[in-house]
Design a protein around this motif. Structure first.
Motif, mmCIF file in Angstrom:
data_model
loop_
_atom_site.group_PDB
_atom_site.id
_atom_site.type_symbol
_atom_site.label_atom_id
_atom_site.label_comp_id
_atom_site.label_asym_id
_atom_site.label_seq_id
_atom_site.Cartn_x
_atom_site.Cartn_y
_atom_site.Cartn_z
ATOM 1 N N ALA A 83 0.832 -1.210 0.000
ATOM 2 C CA ALA A 83 0.000 0.000 0.000
ATOM 3 C C ALA A 83 0.864 1.256 0.000
ATOM 4 O O ALA A 83 0.552 2.233 -0.697
ATOM 5 N N VAL A 84 1.943 1.237 0.767
ATOM 6 C CA VAL A 84 2.853 2.386 0.808
ATOM 7 C C VAL A 84 3.514 2.564 -0.556
ATOM 8 O O VAL A 84 3.600 3.680 -1.087
ATOM 9 N N ALA B 184 1.012 4.084 -2.933
ATOM 10 C CA ALA B 184 0.756 5.499 -2.623
ATOM 11 C C ALA B 184 1.911 6.375 -3.097
ATOM 12 O O ALA B 184 1.687 7.465 -3.635
ATOM 13 N N ALA C 167 1.876 6.730 -6.855
ATOM 14 C CA ALA C 167 0.783 7.582 -7.331
ATOM 15 C C ALA C 167 1.140 9.061 -7.374
ATOM 16 O O ALA C 167 0.516 9.823 -8.117
ATOM 17 N N HIS D 204 -2.225 16.273 -4.371
ATOM 18 C CA HIS D 204 -1.648 14.922 -4.427
ATOM 19 C C HIS D 204 -0.671 14.676 -3.283
ATOM 20 O O HIS D 204 -0.571 13.551 -2.795
ATOM 21 N N ALA E 223 -2.900 13.938 -0.343
ATOM 22 C CA ALA E 223 -3.436 12.580 -0.476
ATOM 23 C C ALA E 223 -2.393 11.541 -0.078
ATOM 24 O O ALA E 223 -2.726 10.516 0.528
ATOM 25 N N LEU E 224 -1.144 11.813 -0.405
ATOM 26 C CA LEU E 224 -0.071 10.900 0.002
ATOM 27 C C LEU E 224 -0.004 10.814 1.520
ATOM 28 O O LEU E 224 0.081 9.728 2.088
ATOM 29 N N ALA F 15 -2.756 8.690 2.732
ATOM 30 C CA ALA F 15 -2.574 7.285 2.373
ATOM 31 C C ALA F 15 -1.517 6.600 3.229
ATOM 32 O O ALA F 15 -1.595 5.391 3.469
ATOM 33 N N LEU F 16 -0.528 7.358 3.691
ATOM 34 C CA LEU F 16 0.542 6.779 4.507
ATOM 35 C C LEU F 16 0.191 6.717 5.989
ATOM 36 O O LEU F 16 0.824 5.973 6.746
ATOM 37 N N LYS G 155 0.511 3.632 8.322
ATOM 38 C CA LYS G 155 1.124 2.547 7.554
ATOM 39 C C LYS G 155 2.642 2.602 7.525
ATOM 40 O O LYS G 155 3.275 1.745 6.914
#
Length: 95
Positions: free
Chosen positions: A18-19, A22, A25, A71, A74-75, A78-79, A82
């Motif tokens: 997942a990391v 992310a 992305a 973005h 969002a990073l 997302a992190l 995690k």
């Protein structure tokens, strides 16, 4: 003066994929930003949970604008929860 950044992100082992996703992305939209000279994602050979982003920016102002983009926000989201660590070094080129 150009500014280099080395960002080291260490994923929790169970969140490595997942990391990685992310981080991938944000590469294309970051490279498209005005003032971005380099934005490359690396994986540490000896530590599979550690990712290293090597960046070059035109100056501090362009890096600051990058850190305010959707973005990049969002990073961060997302992190969240995690990673075991994020270290960001801002470097001045000497030679």
């Amino acid at each position: 003066m150009p500014l280099s950044v080395v960002a080291t992100i260490t994923a929790q082992p169970e969140h490595r994929a997942a990391v990685h996703a992310a981080l991938l992305a944000v590469v294309a939209p970051s490279r498209a930003e005005a003032g971005c000279l380099q934005y490359d994602l690396h994986a540490a050979r000896d530590t599979p949970d550690r990712f290293v982003m090597i960046e070059r920016w035109q100056d501090d102002a362009t890096l600051d604008r990058h850190m305010a983009t959707p973005h990049f926000a969002a990073l961060g989201a997302a992190l969240d929860g995690k990673v075991t660590g994020v270290n960001i070094d801002r470097l001045d080129l000497l030679s």
